[in-house]
Design a protein around this motif. Structure first.
Motif, PDB file in Angstrom:
ATOM      1  N   UNK A   1       0.645  -0.938  -0.081  1.00 21.96           N
ATOM      2  CA  UNK A   1       0.015   0.439   0.421  1.00 21.96           C
ATOM      3  C   UNK A   1       0.687   1.283   0.134  1.00 21.96           C
ATOM      4  N   UNK A   2       0.986   1.979  -1.018  1.00 22.55           N
ATOM      5  CA  UNK A   2       1.501   3.481  -1.106  1.00 22.55           C
ATOM      6  C   UNK A   2       0.230   4.768  -1.706  1.00 22.55           C
TER       7      UNK A   2
ATOM      8  N   UNK B   1       1.205  11.613   2.777  1.00 21.85           N
ATOM      9  CA  UNK B   1       0.773  13.362   2.721  1.00 21.85           C
ATOM     10  C   UNK B   1       0.117  13.754   1.115  1.00 21.85           C
ATOM     11  N   UNK B   2       0.336  12.741   0.286  1.00 18.10           N
ATOM     12  CA  UNK B   2       0.018  12.759  -1.466  1.00 18.10           C
ATOM     13  C   UNK B   2       0.511  11.786  -1.707  1.00 18.10           C
ATOM     14  N   UNK B   3      -0.580  10.649  -1.275  1.00 13.70           N
ATOM     15  CA  UNK B   3      -0.913   9.773  -1.785  1.00 13.70           C
ATOM     16  C   UNK B   3      -0.648   8.745  -2.948  1.00 13.70           C
ATOM     17  N   UNK B   4       0.181   8.275  -3.133  1.00 11.30           N
ATOM     18  CA  UNK B   4       0.851   7.772  -4.557  1.00 11.30           C
ATOM     19  C   UNK B   4       2.414   7.450  -3.385  1.00 11.30           C
TER      20      UNK B   4
ATOM     21  N   UNK C   1       2.101  16.712  -7.741  1.00 10.95           N
ATOM     22  CA  UNK C   1       1.935  16.859  -6.231  1.00 10.95           C
ATOM     23  C   UNK C   1       2.691  16.547  -5.168  1.00 10.95           C
ATOM     24  N   UNK C   2       3.636  15.363  -5.663  1.00 12.55           N
ATOM     25  CA  UNK C   2       4.898  15.005  -4.935  1.00 12.55           C
ATOM     26  C   UNK C   2       5.828  16.079  -4.894  1.00 12.55           C
TER      27      UNK C   2
ATOM     28  N   UNK D   1      -5.174   9.128  -6.500  1.00 23.56           N
ATOM     29  CA  UNK D   1      -5.949  10.104  -6.194  1.00 23.56           C
ATOM     30  C   UNK D   1      -7.114   9.745  -7.716  1.00 23.56           C
ATOM     31  N   UNK D   2      -8.060  10.323  -7.467  1.00 23.03           N
ATOM     32  CA  UNK D   2      -9.195  10.234  -8.157  1.00 23.03           C
ATOM     33  C   UNK D   2     -10.359  11.223  -8.250  1.00 23.03           C
TER      34      UNK D   2
END
Length: 326
Positions: free
Chosen positions: A45-46, A50-53, A84-85, A308-309
């Motif tokens: 699970x990545x 804070x950046x959801x990826x 975002x990252x 991120x969707x």
């Protein structure tokens, strides 16, 4: 150990640079998903960051290097997650970050980039148009152009996922990796081939954006005129030759999956694992759905690379009638 642009010592050293909140992410067996797919499935699970990826593993290295060099600005083209990252990692180090994105990128991703306070330029056309605009900005301003997959930091940052998987390699025999530009596939693939060569590295890409998979199969760069997939994070059309060279040495297979299977994979991850994911993160499940005999009874890891969707899009995709007209 495969001869690539990557280096195992640098990858190990990267763990001392990347913020610990992005490291040692959960790896767990999801029994409900495995029962539904007919094999043992573990999830890496990545998205719980804070950046959801997974992208910050690479941008942490990029931003740290720029700061060490006394450089103050960078620009990148992004479908959303890289921007975002990079904005997150750059802001922590006082860097002036500009992100260029296609107007077709998911609005939720663009909103999150804006919320960081970094400069966002939205262009007409697809990701390749955004990339050209980022090149122009970098040349005009004399600043660092951050190119996902081409910049070795993005690959070696992603490779730290492979280090973590290698520590548990006795519990699985294959890993399913979303394939776009190739940073995650080459990074994770390299680390596993160096440390756990018995694990099969399988890359998965949508049929609507097949450039890198076609290139891998033909062992030469193959471009496409367009990309048509809901998996925007892997929708490139112009594979990078150096990245393809690396991928050829670390990937055991590259497969293409249909859009309907991606949507079903998203729904299954919600129903059986409680995970809301973006389409790219469901590619591994889609691969099992399309070739169940190949994976029956095996022990697999699928990397959940992003969440991120746009919620409106997500609800439209995962409702039962969204697949096969039901």
């Amino acid at each position: 150990m495969p001869e690539t642009r990557l280096d195992l010592d640098r990858i190990r050293a990267a763990r001392r640079v990347i913020d610990p909140m992005f490291l040692d992410t959960p790896l767990f067996r999801c029994e409900a998903l495995g029962r539904a797919l007919g094999c043992a499935v573990s999830i890496k699970l990545e998205t719980a960051n804070p950046v959801r990826s997974f992208k910050a593993r690479g941008t942490e290295l990029v931003a740290s290097g720029l700061s060490d060099q006394g450089r103050t600005a960078a620009v990148c083209a992004s479908a959303g997650n890289l921007g975002w990252a990079l904005g997150w990692s750059g802001r922590r180090r006082g860097l002036d970050v500009t992100v260029v994105a296609s107007r077709r990128a998911p609005a939720a991703k663009l909103d999150r980039i804006r919320a960081l306070g970094v400069a966002l330029e939205v262009v007409d056309g697809d990701f390749e148009m955004a990339r050209q605009r980022a090149v122009d900005i970098a040349q005009r301003r004399g600043i660092r152009l951050v190119e996902d997959s081409l910049d070795i930091e993005t690959c070696e940052g992603a490779a730290t996922i492979g280090l973590e998987l290698a520590q548990r390699a006795s519990s699985f025999d294959a890993v399913l990796i979303a394939l776009g530009g190739g940073a995650m596939a080459t990074g994770v693939g390299y680390a596993l081939k160096a440390l756990a060569p018995g694990v099969e590295v399988i890359c998965v890409q949508p049929q609507g954006a097949p450039a890198m998979t076609r290139s891998w199969r033909r062992r030469q760069v193959v471009t496409t005129d367009s990309a048509d997939t809901i998996a925007d994070g892997v929708a490139g059309r112009y594979p990078i030759p150096a990245v393809l060279d690396d991928l050829l040495k670390v990937a055991d297979d590259a497969v293409l999956v249909q859009e309907a299977s991606i949507v079903t994979g998203m729904r299954m991850l919600l129903e059986h694992a409680g995970l809301v994911v973006e389409p790219s993160a469901a590619l591994g499940v889609a691969a099992v759905l399309e070739d169940p005999d190949r994976f029956a009874g095996r022990n697999l890891v699928t990397i959940i690379c992003g969440s991120n969707v746009n919620l409106d899009d997500y609800h439209r995709w995962v409702r039962p009638s969204a697949v096969h007209g039901r």
